[in-house]
Enzyme design. Structure first.
Site, PDB file in Angstrom:
ATOM      1  N   HIS A  66       1.044  -1.123   0.163  1.00  0.00           N
ATOM      2  CA  HIS A  66      -0.146  -0.227  -0.075  1.00  0.00           C
ATOM      3  C   HIS A  66       0.815   1.210   0.080  1.00  0.00           C
ATOM      4  O   HIS A  66       1.996   1.260   0.410  1.00  0.00           O
ATOM      5  CB  HIS A  66      -0.723  -0.097   1.119  1.00  0.00           C
ATOM      6  CG  HIS A  66      -1.920  -0.995   1.202  1.00  0.00           C
ATOM      7  ND1 HIS A  66      -2.967  -1.013   2.080  1.00  0.00           N
ATOM      8  CD2 HIS A  66      -2.066  -2.203   0.586  1.00  0.00           C
ATOM      9  CE1 HIS A  66      -3.769  -2.040   1.893  1.00  0.00           C
ATOM     10  NE2 HIS A  66      -3.527  -2.797   0.849  1.00  0.00           N
ATOM     11  N   GLU A  68       0.796   3.782   1.884  1.00  0.00           N
ATOM     12  CA  GLU A  68       1.411   4.247   3.033  1.00  0.00           C
ATOM     13  C   GLU A  68       2.502   3.190   3.729  1.00  0.00           C
ATOM     14  O   GLU A  68       3.583   4.109   4.144  1.00  0.00           O
ATOM     15  CB  GLU A  68       0.233   3.973   4.404  1.00  0.00           C
ATOM     16  CG  GLU A  68      -1.009   4.998   3.982  1.00  0.00           C
ATOM     17  CD  GLU A  68      -2.211   3.995   2.953  1.00  0.00           C
ATOM     18  OE1 GLU A  68      -3.271   4.557   3.595  1.00  0.00           O
ATOM     19  OE2 GLU A  68      -1.648   3.404   2.034  1.00  0.00           O
ATOM     20  N   CYS A  96      -5.993   1.690   5.840  1.00  0.00           N
ATOM     21  CA  CYS A  96      -6.690   0.530   6.196  1.00  0.00           C
ATOM     22  C   CYS A  96      -6.049   0.088   7.678  1.00  0.00           C
ATOM     23  O   CYS A  96      -4.970   0.936   8.061  1.00  0.00           O
ATOM     24  CB  CYS A  96      -6.404  -0.750   5.292  1.00  0.00           C
ATOM     25  SG  CYS A  96      -4.479  -1.140   5.396  1.00  0.00           S
ATOM     26  N   CYS A  99      -2.324  -0.509   7.857  1.00  0.00           N
ATOM     27  CA  CYS A  99      -1.462   0.685   7.349  1.00  0.00           C
ATOM     28  C   CYS A  99      -1.547   1.628   8.818  1.00  0.00           C
ATOM     29  O   CYS A  99      -0.608   1.993   9.314  1.00  0.00           O
ATOM     30  CB  CYS A  99      -1.878   1.361   6.282  1.00  0.00           C
ATOM     31  SG  CYS A  99      -1.585   0.566   4.771  1.00  0.00           S
TER      32      CYS A  99
END
Length: 166
Positions: A66, A68, A96, A99
């Protein structure tokens, strides 16, 4: 009215949240160009971008890739420490739970995100990992910066994806 006022302001005079979210949106567009869910992130330390990333899950075949997570890794390398004290993460979509947990563990000071994720958000919408009283660190959170732009890029991406599947 607000758009007219903002459009007359030189870019460098925008509030930092707006300037840096624009940078995160540039990263989200890179993700979109690569067929990834268009989420982008930048991390700022002392008014300087030290990391920029976009989703690369499909490209790397890695569920943890992701924006992040990639940005956290870059920021740690930039600062030479896993503790990202005095940093702000700007991300186009609410982190999410995975993260959000990494953000807490990395000791990020502040998260600014554009659009909430009411189906799986980990920073206030579904879960509030970033401000959970049982964890050893809490992250200040600002929600809704350039929300419409952040929502539009996601909605347009999924609209095009559904149209291809028909």
């Amino acid at each position: 009215m607000e758009a007219d006022i903002i459009s007359s302001i030189p870019f460098m005079e925008y509030p930092p949240e707006v300037r840096y979210m624009h940078e995160a949106l540039k990263e989200a567009k890179k993700a979109e160009e690569n067929g990834e869910v268009p989420v982008g992130a930048v991390i700022v330390h002392k008014d300087r971008i030290i990391a920029r990333a976009y989703n690369q899950v499909e490209m790397l075949k890695d569920a943890t890739a992701h924006a992040e997570m990639i940005a956290l890794t870059q920021a740690s390398a930039s600062l030479g420490d896993w503790r990202l004290l005095d940093t702000t993460l700007y991300v186009t979509k609410e982190p999410c739970p995975m993260c959000a947990g990494a953000i807490v563990h990395a000791r990020v000071t502040h998260v600014v995100y554009g659009v909430a994720d009411n189906r799986g958000g980990g920073a206030g919408s579904v879960f509030n990992i970033t401000d959970h009283p049982m964890l050893n660190h809490r992250v200040q959170t600002t929600v809704g910066v350039l929300e419409n732009e952040c929502r539009d890029i996601l909605q347009n991406f999924f609209r095009r994806l559904r149209a291809k599947q028909e």
